[in-house]
Design an enzyme around this catalytic site. Structure first.
Site, PDB file in Angstrom:
ATOM      1  N   TYR A  14       7.206  32.367  -0.648  1.00  0.00           N
ATOM      2  CA  TYR A  14       6.843  32.303  -1.755  1.00  0.00           C
ATOM      3  C   TYR A  14       8.065  32.298  -2.886  1.00  0.00           C
ATOM      4  CZ  TYR A  14       3.334  35.037   0.938  1.00  0.00           C
ATOM      5  OH  TYR A  14       2.418  35.306   1.890  1.00  0.00           O
TER       6      TYR A  14
ATOM      7  N   CYS B 186       4.330  42.537  -6.993  1.00  0.00           N
ATOM      8  CA  CYS B 186       3.926  42.866  -7.961  1.00  0.00           C
ATOM      9  C   CYS B 186       2.619  43.791  -8.114  1.00  0.00           C
ATOM     10  CB  CYS B 186       3.606  41.632  -8.862  1.00  0.00           C
ATOM     11  SG  CYS B 186       2.807  40.451  -8.041  1.00  0.00           S
TER      12      CYS B 186
ATOM     13  N   CYS C  67       3.493  39.791 -32.322  1.00  0.00           N
ATOM     14  CA  CYS C  67       3.373  40.733 -31.141  1.00  0.00           C
ATOM     15  C   CYS C  67       4.790  41.475 -30.692  1.00  0.00           C
ATOM     16  CB  CYS C  67       2.862  39.764 -30.074  1.00  0.00           C
ATOM     17  SG  CYS C  67       2.775  40.678 -28.355  1.00  0.00           S
TER      18      CYS C  67
ATOM     19  N   GLN D 261       9.594  33.651 -14.582  1.00  0.00           N
ATOM     20  CA  GLN D 261       9.457  35.201 -14.984  1.00  0.00           C
ATOM     21  C   GLN D 261       9.597  35.184 -16.361  1.00  0.00           C
ATOM     22  OE1 GLN D 261       8.671  37.432 -12.971  1.00  0.00           O
ATOM     23  NE2 GLN D 261       9.162  36.639 -10.721  1.00  0.00           N
TER      24      GLN D 261
ATOM     25  N   CYS E  73       2.209  48.936 -32.585  1.00  0.00           N
ATOM     26  CA  CYS E  73       1.298  47.779 -32.751  1.00  0.00           C
ATOM     27  C   CYS E  73      -0.112  48.095 -33.627  1.00  0.00           C
ATOM     28  CB  CYS E  73       0.983  46.877 -31.643  1.00  0.00           C
ATOM     29  SG  CYS E  73       0.160  45.661 -31.989  1.00  0.00           S
TER      30      CYS E  73
ATOM     31  N   CYS F  11      -6.511  44.746 -28.654  1.00  0.00           N
ATOM     32  CA  CYS F  11      -5.906  43.712 -27.882  1.00  0.00           C
ATOM     33  C   CYS F  11      -5.580  44.362 -26.217  1.00  0.00           C
ATOM     34  CB  CYS F  11      -4.398  43.469 -28.512  1.00  0.00           C
ATOM     35  SG  CYS F  11      -3.487  42.241 -27.314  1.00  0.00           S
TER      36      CYS F  11
ATOM     37  N   ASP G  96       7.927  37.582  -1.633  1.00  0.00           N
ATOM     38  CA  ASP G  96       7.591  37.941  -3.135  1.00  0.00           C
ATOM     39  C   ASP G  96       6.216  37.138  -3.337  1.00  0.00           C
ATOM     40  OD1 ASP G  96       7.541  38.237  -5.751  1.00  0.00           O
ATOM     41  OD2 ASP G  96       8.945  37.135  -6.368  1.00  0.00           O
TER      42      ASP G  96
ATOM     43  N   CYS H 167      -1.383  45.200 -24.056  1.00  0.00           N
ATOM     44  CA  CYS H 167      -0.834  46.440 -23.680  1.00  0.00           C
ATOM     45  C   CYS H 167      -1.882  47.591 -23.483  1.00  0.00           C
ATOM     46  CB  CYS H 167       0.086  46.932 -24.877  1.00  0.00           C
ATOM     47  SG  CYS H 167       1.307  45.845 -25.240  1.00  0.00           S
TER      48      CYS H 167
HETATM   49  N1  SAH Z   1       9.808  34.456  -6.318  1.00  0.00           N
HETATM   50  C1  SAH Z   1       9.363  33.573  -7.248  1.00  0.00           C
HETATM   51  C2  SAH Z   1       7.869  33.415  -7.381  1.00  0.00           C
HETATM   52  C3  SAH Z   1       6.966  34.592  -6.953  1.00  0.00           C
HETATM   53  S1  SAH Z   1       5.206  34.463  -7.529  1.00  0.00           S
HETATM   54  C4  SAH Z   1       9.767  34.117  -8.588  1.00  0.00           C
HETATM   55  O1  SAH Z   1      10.279  35.224  -8.527  1.00  0.00           O
HETATM   56  O2  SAH Z   1      10.033  33.430  -9.717  1.00  0.00           O
HETATM   57  C5  SAH Z   1       4.438  34.050  -5.958  1.00  0.00           C
HETATM   58  C6  SAH Z   1       4.481  32.399  -5.554  1.00  0.00           C
HETATM   59  O3  SAH Z   1       3.889  32.712  -4.319  1.00  0.00           O
HETATM   60  C7  SAH Z   1       3.852  31.654  -6.581  1.00  0.00           C
HETATM   61  O4  SAH Z   1       4.717  30.811  -7.078  1.00  0.00           O
HETATM   62  C8  SAH Z   1       2.551  31.263  -5.824  1.00  0.00           C
HETATM   63  O5  SAH Z   1       2.468  29.805  -6.005  1.00  0.00           O
HETATM   64  C9  SAH Z   1       3.085  31.138  -4.373  1.00  0.00           C
HETATM   65  N2  SAH Z   1       2.065  31.539  -3.085  1.00  0.00           N
HETATM   66  C10 SAH Z   1       0.958  31.785  -3.271  1.00  0.00           C
HETATM   67  N3  SAH Z   1       0.243  31.786  -2.083  1.00  0.00           N
HETATM   68  C11 SAH Z   1       1.272  31.074  -1.465  1.00  0.00           C
HETATM   69  C12 SAH Z   1       1.293  30.790   0.116  1.00  0.00           C
HETATM   70  N4  SAH Z   1       0.328  31.127   0.908  1.00  0.00           N
HETATM   71  N5  SAH Z   1       2.642  30.316   0.736  1.00  0.00           N
HETATM   72  C13 SAH Z   1       3.761  30.100  -0.207  1.00  0.00           C
HETATM   73  N6  SAH Z   1       3.398  30.353  -1.424  1.00  0.00           N
HETATM   74  C14 SAH Z   1       2.538  30.862  -2.231  1.00  0.00           C
END
Ligand code: SAH
Length: 477
Positions: A338, A434, A185, A309, A93, A99, A407, A102
Site C-alpha cells: 500500500y 489510520c 481555517c 499526506q 475557531c 463545521c 499501510d 474538527c
Molecule cells: N503509504 C502511503 C499511502 C497509504 S494510503 C503513504 O504513506 O503516503 C493507502 C494506500 O493503499 C492508498 O494509496 C490506496 O490507493 C492503496 N490501496 C488500497 N487498496 C489497496 C490494495 N488492495 N493493494 C494495494 N494498495 C491498495
C-alpha cells in the site's frame, strides 16, 4: 430527569422498542459523561443504556436532549454543561460548532493526545484480545503530538457556490450541502487560506459564475490549494464544469500577482453531477503543473490529484518511527505494501538493500517511480496492483523479505495478504494504520506467528478524532 422537552426530530420509527428503553426521543436528561467515543462524542449511561452526546467531555455532568434511539444506544444533543471538565477549553475557531472538520477543539490538546492513546488501547484489548499489562504485554506509547497543533494542513479543498447573488466558498454545514462562507481555517496552512481567498475575490471581480449544485449550472466548483511546507511552493487548482473560463488570461495573471509562492496554476474539468471533486481532465494553465516538498531528506513532486499526506511535519515523525521499527541496517530486503506515491518506500530505501513497493492506483506508482528518479534512488522496485495479488506473486518468484511494512486504507489488510505474510515469515512486520479497530483485528491474525511489541500513536490530525499508529511485530521463532 426532566420529561418535558419538546420533540426535535419527528416521531420515533419504532415505538415498541421505545417503550422498553430508559430514554425516549425528545426527552431531556441529565447524564454523567464517563468517556469519549472514537468520533469524539461524550459517552454516558442511563440505567445501563449508552447515550452519545456530541460536545460533552469525560468527567462532565450535562443536560442533553435525546434525538435518536436504537436498541442498545442513542444520541443526544448537548443543552447545558452542568459540571465542567477541567480539560474543557474554548474552541478558538468561531465556526467549530457548525463545521464538520474538527471535533475536539473544545478539549485541551494534551487531553486529545491521551484520548487518542486510550482509543488505541481499547481497540487492542477489545478487538485484538491483547493484554496491555504483565508479561508479553503490548506497550502502547503516549501519542506523539505537535508542539504547535495549528495550521498544519498542506491541502485545502474548498467548495464554491452562490448565496444571495454573491460568490461564497468555505465548507458544507454538517450533514448538508449548504456552503458556509469562510476565509480562515485554523488547521490550514496560511498560504492555502490566502490562495483560496484570493481566487474567490478574483472570481467574483471577473464575474466567473460559481457552481450551483442544485441546478448543475455555473462554472467554478472547487478551489484546491496545495503548499509544500518545506519549499513554500503553492499550487492552485480551479475545478470547473467546462473548459472555457471567461477572462482566463486575466485571472491567471492576477493569481500569479496576488498569491504568494504560487508556482503552478492548474484547471481540472469535472462536468458531472457528482460529489467527487476532480474530473478526469487536467490542464496546466501556468507553471510546471507540480509543486515540490520534502519529507526528511527526500524530495517529492506533488501533482494536482496525487495523494500526499496532509500533515507533513507529523508524517516525518511517523516515517521515522516506521524506519526505526523496520530495524533496517542496509542489508535487508523490504516490502512496502500500500505504498501510495512511494513515500515510505523511499524513506526505507535509505537504509535497506532493496525495497519493493506495491500500490493499487497506477498513477500513484507512476509518481513513485518519478520520485525515486528525482532523488537518484535506484534500490527500489514499484509495481501497480493489489497487494494481496502482487505479493504472493513476488513470493512465487522467490523474493524473500526481511521486513514487510503495510499501510492499508481504513478497512485494513486483505485476509489473503495477512496469510501471505504469515507464510513468508519476514523477521519483522511494521503495521502503519489510520484505523485502530482494523489494526487490532489484523494484529490478532498476525499474532499467530508474531509478538506485537509496541504501538506508537502519532497525532497526524490535531483537533479531529482521527488517530494514526505504527506497530512493531517481531517473529516468534
Ligand atoms: N503509504 C502511503 C499511502 C497509504 S494510503 C503513504 O504513506 O503516503 C493507502 C494506500 O493503499 C492508498 O494509496 C490506496 O490507493 C492503496 N490501496 C488500497 N487498496 C489497496 C490494495 N488492495 N493493494 C494495494 N494498495 C491498495
Amino acid at each position: 430527569m426532566g420529561k418535558t422537552a419538546k420533540k426535535r426530530r419527528g416521531p420515533q420509527q419504532n415505538p415498541k422498542t421505545e417503550l422498553e428503553l430508559p430514554v425516549q426521543v425528545g426527552q431531556t436528561v441529565e447524564v454523567e459523561i464517563t468517556g469519549l467515543n472514537h468520533e469524539g462524542a461524550g459517552v454516558g449511561r442511563i440505567e445501563g443504556y449508552t447515550l452519545f452526546v456530541k460536545g460533552a467531555l469525560a468527567g462532565e455532568r450535562v443536560r442533553a436532549c435525546v434525538d435518536h434511539v436504537k436498541k442498545s444506544y442513542g444520541f443526544a444533543t448537548l443543552v447545558e454543561v452542568l459540571e465542567k471538565s477541567a480539560s474543557r477549553t474554548l474552541p478558538p475557531c468561531p465556526l467549530f460548532d457548525r463545521c464538520g472538520g474538527c471535533s475536539l477543539q473544545h478539549l485541551a490538546y494534551e487531553e486529545q493526545l491521551r484520548h487518542k492513546r486510550q482509543i488505541v488501547m481499547d481497540n487492542l484489548q477489545r478487538i485484538g484480545g491483547f493484554s496491555l499489562e504483565g508479561e508479553g504485554a503490548v506497550v502502547v506509547h503516549p501519542t506523539l503530538g505537535m508542539r504547535d497543533p495549528w495550521r498544519y494542513r498542506n491541502k485545502a479543498q474548498v467548495p464554491i457556490g452562490e448565496e444571495n447573488g454573491a460568490l461564497v466558498g468555505g465548507f458544507y454545514a454538517e450533514k448538508s450541502h449548504e456552503i458556509i462562507d469562510m476565509d480562515e481555517c485554523l488547521i490550514q496552512h496560511p498560504a492555502n487560506d490566502e490562495a483560496v481567498a484570493a481566487v474567490k475575490r478574483l472570481a467574483a471581480e471577473l464575474n466567473i459564475p460559481p457552481y450551483d449544485e442544485q441546478r448543475h449550472t455555473g462554472l467554478l466548483r472547487h478551489v484546491v490549494a496545495k503548499v509544500g511546507a518545506k519549499t513554500g511552493e503553492v499550487m492552485v487548482v480551479l475545478v470547473t464544469t467546462g473548459e472555457e473560463i471567461p477572462q482566463r488570461e486575466r485571472l491567471v495573471a492576477a493569481i500569479r500577482e496576488q498569491v504568494p509562492g504560487v508556482t503552478s496554476i492548474v484547471q481540472n474539468i469535472n462536468p458531472d453531477r457528482t460529489n467527487v471533486i476532480f474530473g478526469k481532465k487536467t490542464v496546466t494553465l501556468w507553471g510546471s503543473g507540480v509543486i515540490y516538498d520534502y519529507i526528511g531528506p527526500i524530495k517529492f513532486a506533488i501533482s494536482p490529484r496525487s495523494f500526499y499526506q496532509v500533515n507533513p511535519a507529523q508524517t516525518e515523525v511517523l516515517y521515522n518511527k516506521t524506519l526505526e521499527y523496520a530495524g533496517a541496517t542496509g542489508t535487508e530486503t523490504v516490502i512496502d505494501a500500500y505504498c501510495g506515491i512511494g513515500t515510505i518506500s523511499l524513506f526505507l530505501a535509505q537504509k535497506s538493500r532493496h525495497v519493493y513497493g506495491v500500490e493499487i492506483v497506477p498513477e500513484a506508482i507512476a509518481d513513485a517511480k518519478r520520485n525515486a528518479a528525482l532523488n537518484g534512488i535506484e534500490n527500489v522496485t514499484f509495481e501497480a496492483g493489489a497487494a494481496e495479488v502482487v505479493i504472493p506473486a513476488w513470493k512465487e518468484q522467490g523474493i524473500r523479505a526481511d521486513v514487510i511494512v503495510v499501510d492499508p486504507p481504513r478497512k485494513g489488510c486483505d485476509e489473503a495478504l495477512l496469510k501471505t505474510i504469515l507464510e513468508m515469515e519476514p523477521k519483522r512486520v511494521v503495521y502503519v494504520s489510520c484505523n485502530p479497530s482494523t489494526l487490532a483485528r489484523d494484529l490478532k491474525v498476525l499474532a499467530e506467528k508474531y509478538a506485537v511489541k509496541e504501538v506508537q500513536p502519532v497525532d497526524m490530525f490535531p483537533h479531529t478524532s482521527h488517530v494514526e499508529c505504527c506497530a512493531l511485530l517481531i517473529g516468534k521463532l
